[in-house]
Write a protein that holds these residues in place. Structure first.
Motif, PDB file in Angstrom:
ATOM      1  N   THR A 209       0.836  -0.728  -0.050  1.00 17.68           N
ATOM      2  CA  THR A 209      -0.025  -0.036   0.041  1.00 17.68           C
ATOM      3  C   THR A 209       0.710   0.965   0.107  1.00 17.68           C
TER       4      THR A 209
ATOM      5  N   TYR B 258       5.169  10.716  -0.490  1.00 18.39           N
ATOM      6  CA  TYR B 258       4.789   9.525  -0.720  1.00 18.39           C
ATOM      7  C   TYR B 258       5.044   8.352   0.439  1.00 18.39           C
TER       8      TYR B 258
ATOM      9  N   ASP C 274      -1.530  19.190  -3.758  1.00 19.56           N
ATOM     10  CA  ASP C 274      -1.624  18.015  -2.660  1.00 19.56           C
ATOM     11  C   ASP C 274      -0.983  16.315  -3.910  1.00 19.56           C
TER      12      ASP C 274
ATOM     13  N   ARG D 135      -5.348   7.210  -1.948  1.00 16.81           N
ATOM     14  CA  ARG D 135      -6.567   6.464  -3.281  1.00 16.81           C
ATOM     15  C   ARG D 135      -6.031   7.042  -4.291  1.00 16.81           C
TER      16      ARG D 135
ATOM     17  N   ASP E 225       0.897  10.726   7.366  1.00 16.40           N
ATOM     18  CA  ASP E 225       0.189  10.989   8.493  1.00 16.40           C
ATOM     19  C   ASP E 225      -0.611   9.350   8.533  1.00 16.40           C
ATOM     20  N   GLN E 226       0.232   8.671   8.052  1.00 13.04           N
ATOM     21  CA  GLN E 226      -0.222   6.890   7.510  1.00 13.04           C
ATOM     22  C   GLN E 226      -1.580   6.961   6.888  1.00 13.04           C
ATOM     23  N   ASN E 227      -2.440   8.252   6.504  1.00 12.13           N
ATOM     24  CA  ASN E 227      -3.448   7.799   5.513  1.00 12.13           C
ATOM     25  C   ASN E 227      -3.504   7.269   4.443  1.00 12.13           C
ATOM     26  N   LEU E 228      -4.277   6.538   3.641  1.00 12.50           N
ATOM     27  CA  LEU E 228      -3.384   6.039   2.735  1.00 12.50           C
ATOM     28  C   LEU E 228      -4.212   6.461   1.290  1.00 12.50           C
TER      29      LEU E 228
ATOM     30  N   ARG F  74       1.250   4.826   1.436  1.00 18.04           N
ATOM     31  CA  ARG F  74       0.804   6.194   2.404  1.00 18.04           C
ATOM     32  C   ARG F  74       1.006   7.554   2.254  1.00 18.04           C
TER      33      ARG F  74
END
Length: 216
Positions: free
Chosen positions: A96, A139, A133, A106, A101-104, A98
């Motif tokens: 994956t 990443y 952004d 998309r 802030d460790q949000n995935l 991220r």
């Protein structure tokens, strides 16, 4: 009793053997008539038993150590960029991406894609389609399996958007007999990416750097 659970028990027995003076090692027996695998007390090695256990994920490709770039990836908007990430482990790790802030991360159709091999792709874009952004984001690759998660080092994207570049030389007033210093002014956003290679005077006379480097 499952093979994995039994293997853990045998590893404990092996450790006890080291401290008590005896050793115990057993192989996996062929399946019985009911299809179940059982253990028999016959000679084998601890290494063979460890092969039955899951292994943690390991990054095989991606930013795994610091380099001279400091993690900055410079790319052109005309080419886009591909960030690779590959891993190995047992079971096979999932990949994956991220943000810090460790949000995935998309997918964004036509803008940002994640390939089946785990690579993150930012597609070519025009100046009007630029999104800070997305195109200038930070990443981080993450690989996971049931034994844990490993994070690669962050990659900071630095896009170079192809556009007309306007440079300027301002008039300078100088007294006769003194030295005039002219400065080639570049856009601040491109200052670190452009190099002044020559000056042009009236009638197409070009002035190049001297052998001393800084002098013209």
């Amino acid at each position: 009793m499952s093979v994995i659970y039994a293997a853990f028990i045998l590893l404990i027995a092996e450790e006890l053997g080291r401290t008590s003076g005896f050793s115990l090692s057993v192989p996996i027996a062929p399946p019985d008539s009911d299809g179940a695998q059982r253990l028999r007390a016959r000679g084998t090695s601890l290494q063979n038993l460890q092969q039955l256990l899951p292994s943690g994920p390991v990054l095989a490709e991606g930013r795994t150590e610091e380099d001279d770039s400091g993690g900055v990836v410079t790319y052109s908007n005309n080419s886009g960029v591909v960030l690779n990430c590959a891993a190995k482990g047992d079971p096979e790790p999932s990949i994956t991406w991220r943000f810090l802030d460790q949000n995935l991360v998309r997918e964004i159709p036509g803008v940002r894609e994640i390939l089946s091999n785990g690579s993150l792709v930012l597609l070519p874009f025009s100046a009007s389609q630029y999104r800070q952004d997305v195109h200038a984001g930070v990443y981080q690759c993450a690989v996971s399996n049931p034994t844990g998660t490993v994070l690669g080092l962050p990659a900071t994207l630095r896009p170079v958007v192809t556009q007309g570049v306007e440079v300027m030389v301002r008039d300078e007033a100088v007294m006769s007999g003194n030295t005039a210093v002219l400065t080639c002014e570049l856009p601040s956003s491109l200052r670190d990416l452009l190099t002044v290679t020559a000056w042009e005077r009236d009638r197409g006379v070009h002035i190049y750097p001297s052998l001393h480097g800084a002098s013209w």
